[in-house]
Scaffold this motif. Sequence first.
Motif, mmCIF file in Angstrom:
data_model
loop_
_atom_site.group_PDB
_atom_site.id
_atom_site.type_symbol
_atom_site.label_atom_id
_atom_site.label_comp_id
_atom_site.label_asym_id
_atom_site.label_seq_id
_atom_site.Cartn_x
_atom_site.Cartn_y
_atom_site.Cartn_z
ATOM 1 N N GLY A 27 -0.823 -2.724 -7.622
ATOM 2 C CA GLY A 27 -1.256 -1.460 -8.207
ATOM 3 C C GLY A 27 -0.925 -0.312 -7.284
ATOM 4 N N SER A 28 -0.642 0.834 -7.868
ATOM 5 C CA SER A 28 -0.160 1.971 -7.076
ATOM 6 C C SER A 28 -1.172 2.457 -6.044
ATOM 7 C CB SER A 28 0.255 3.122 -7.985
ATOM 8 O OG SER A 28 -0.836 3.552 -8.777
ATOM 9 N N GLY A 29 -2.453 2.293 -6.322
ATOM 10 C CA GLY A 29 -3.466 2.741 -5.372
ATOM 11 C C GLY A 29 -3.733 1.768 -4.245
ATOM 12 N N ASN A 30 -3.150 0.571 -4.316
ATOM 13 C CA ASN A 30 -3.462 -0.463 -3.345
ATOM 14 C C ASN A 30 -2.305 -0.845 -2.424
ATOM 15 O OD1 ASN A 30 -6.075 -0.728 -4.439
ATOM 16 N ND2 ASN A 30 -5.244 -2.005 -6.085
ATOM 17 N N VAL A 31 -1.194 -0.103 -2.498
ATOM 18 C CA VAL A 31 -0.077 -0.417 -1.613
ATOM 19 C C VAL A 31 -0.025 0.599 -0.474
ATOM 20 C CG1 VAL A 31 1.362 -1.624 -3.302
ATOM 21 C CG2 VAL A 31 1.553 0.837 -3.093
ATOM 22 N N SER A 32 0.358 0.105 0.679
ATOM 23 C CA SER A 32 0.443 0.975 1.862
ATOM 24 C C SER A 32 1.748 1.775 1.817
ATOM 25 C CB SER A 32 0.403 0.122 3.127
ATOM 26 O OG SER A 32 1.603 -0.635 3.231
ATOM 27 N N ALA A 33 1.850 2.740 2.701
ATOM 28 C CA ALA A 33 3.083 3.530 2.801
ATOM 29 C C ALA A 33 4.261 2.626 3.166
ATOM 30 C CB ALA A 33 2.908 4.640 3.837
ATOM 31 N N ASP A 34 4.016 1.646 4.026
ATOM 32 C CA ASP A 34 5.083 0.716 4.403
ATOM 33 C C ASP A 34 5.520 -0.127 3.204
ATOM 34 O OD1 ASP A 34 5.127 1.611 7.013
ATOM 35 O OD2 ASP A 34 3.903 -0.041 7.804
ATOM 36 N N GLU A 35 4.550 -0.543 2.396
ATOM 37 C CA GLU A 35 4.890 -1.336 1.211
ATOM 38 C C GLU A 35 5.651 -0.487 0.188
ATOM 39 O OE1 GLU A 35 1.410 -4.725 1.068
ATOM 40 O OE2 GLU A 35 0.887 -2.678 0.461
ATOM 41 N N LEU A 36 5.286 0.771 0.054
ATOM 42 C CA LEU A 36 6.031 1.668 -0.839
ATOM 43 C C LEU A 36 7.473 1.822 -0.362
ATOM 44 C CD1 LEU A 36 3.519 4.539 -1.695
ATOM 45 C CD2 LEU A 36 4.531 2.886 -3.269
ATOM 46 N N ALA A 37 7.650 1.959 0.938
ATOM 47 C CA ALA A 37 8.992 2.058 1.506
ATOM 48 C C ALA A 37 9.772 0.771 1.257
ATOM 49 C CB ALA A 37 8.913 2.362 3.001
ATOM 50 N N GLU A 38 9.094 -0.366 1.365
ATOM 51 C CA GLU A 38 9.728 -1.667 1.107
ATOM 52 C C GLU A 38 10.148 -1.782 -0.359
ATOM 53 O OE1 GLU A 38 10.893 -5.767 1.996
ATOM 54 O OE2 GLU A 38 10.876 -3.841 3.011
ATOM 55 N N ILE A 39 9.291 -1.341 -1.265
ATOM 56 C CA ILE A 39 9.636 -1.359 -2.692
ATOM 57 C C ILE A 39 10.892 -0.518 -2.923
ATOM 58 C CG2 ILE A 39 8.929 -0.582 -4.994
ATOM 59 C CD1 ILE A 39 6.022 -1.313 -4.176
ATOM 60 N N ARG A 40 10.919 0.667 -2.338
ATOM 61 C CA ARG A 40 12.078 1.551 -2.503
ATOM 62 C C ARG A 40 13.341 0.895 -1.953
ATOM 63 N NH1 ARG A 40 12.957 7.513 -2.747
ATOM 64 N NH2 ARG A 40 10.939 7.286 -3.697
ATOM 65 N N ARG A 41 13.265 0.304 -0.765
ATOM 66 C CA ARG A 41 14.419 -0.351 -0.149
ATOM 67 C C ARG A 41 14.919 -1.502 -1.014
ATOM 68 N NH1 ARG A 41 15.671 -4.618 2.521
ATOM 69 N NH2 ARG A 41 13.576 -5.478 2.581
ATOM 70 N N LEU A 42 13.994 -2.320 -1.490
ATOM 71 C CA LEU A 42 14.365 -3.454 -2.342
ATOM 72 C C LEU A 42 14.966 -2.975 -3.664
ATOM 73 C CD1 LEU A 42 11.222 -5.704 -1.727
ATOM 74 C CD2 LEU A 42 13.557 -6.142 -0.901
ATOM 75 N N ALA A 43 14.373 -1.930 -4.236
ATOM 76 C CA ALA A 43 14.860 -1.409 -5.513
ATOM 77 C C ALA A 43 16.273 -0.851 -5.374
ATOM 78 C CB ALA A 43 13.909 -0.341 -6.043
ATOM 79 N N LEU A 44 16.550 -0.187 -4.261
ATOM 80 C CA LEU A 44 17.902 0.335 -4.038
ATOM 81 C C LEU A 44 18.909 -0.795 -3.891
ATOM 82 C CD1 LEU A 44 17.140 3.322 -1.645
ATOM 83 C CD2 LEU A 44 17.920 3.444 -4.033
ATOM 84 N N SER A 45 18.511 -1.867 -3.234
ATOM 85 C CA SER A 45 19.390 -3.037 -3.112
ATOM 86 C C SER A 45 19.664 -3.645 -4.484
ATOM 87 C CB SER A 45 18.759 -4.101 -2.210
ATOM 88 O OG SER A 45 18.631 -3.649 -0.891
ATOM 89 N N ALA A 46 18.601 -3.798 -5.274
ATOM 90 C CA ALA A 46 18.753 -4.372 -6.614
ATOM 91 C C ALA A 46 19.624 -3.476 -7.485
ATOM 92 C CB ALA A 46 17.376 -4.568 -7.256
ATOM 93 N N GLN A 47 19.424 -2.177 -7.395
ATOM 94 C CA GLN A 47 20.211 -1.243 -8.195
ATOM 95 C C GLN A 47 21.698 -1.333 -7.838
ATOM 96 O OE1 GLN A 47 19.563 2.939 -7.394
ATOM 97 N NE2 GLN A 47 20.030 3.474 -9.508
ATOM 98 N N ALA A 48 22.011 -1.413 -6.560
ATOM 99 C CA ALA A 48 23.410 -1.522 -6.129
ATOM 100 C C ALA A 48 24.040 -2.801 -6.682
ATOM 101 C CB ALA A 48 23.492 -1.487 -4.606
ATOM 102 N N TYR A 49 23.301 -3.906 -6.641
ATOM 103 C CA TYR A 49 23.799 -5.181 -7.176
ATOM 104 C C TYR A 49 24.042 -5.065 -8.677
ATOM 105 C CZ TYR A 49 23.870 -10.127 -8.511
ATOM 106 O OH TYR A 49 24.219 -11.350 -9.030
#
Length: 124
Positions: A27-49
């Motif tokens: 849930g959006s209220g329960n993720v840390s700033a580091d986890e949000l950054a991780e989601i963004r990094r993973l999403a960019l990798s997935a998008q490139a693929y």
Amino acid sequence: MGQVNKINTEASYQSVMAKIDGLMAKGSGNVSADELAEIRRLALSAQAYEQELYVVDAPSTLSGMIEMRMFEMKLRQVDLAKKLRVSPAKLSLILNGKQKADVDFLKAVHTELKVDANFILEHV
């Protein structure tokens, strides 16, 4: 933010998507700033693929190009007709190949939808 890693296999892609799902399930209220950054990094990798794997061919007709622009611009057909300064009925006839596009319509397609003039000339 961490480095975006290149995904090379479907298995790696599925693993990345599972990690994203797991983090987002918190849930959006329960993720840390580091986890949000991780989601963004993973999403960019997935998008490139995905962009490498799923190449969409460019439209091969003028009506196909107009419909693609309509989709990209999130326009309904009635809104597109207004933007191109034609009636919805005329737009429908042109898109369905029942009426030829006139010069004013083609100019509007070029200026309002940013369709390359060479593409227009080759497909009328």
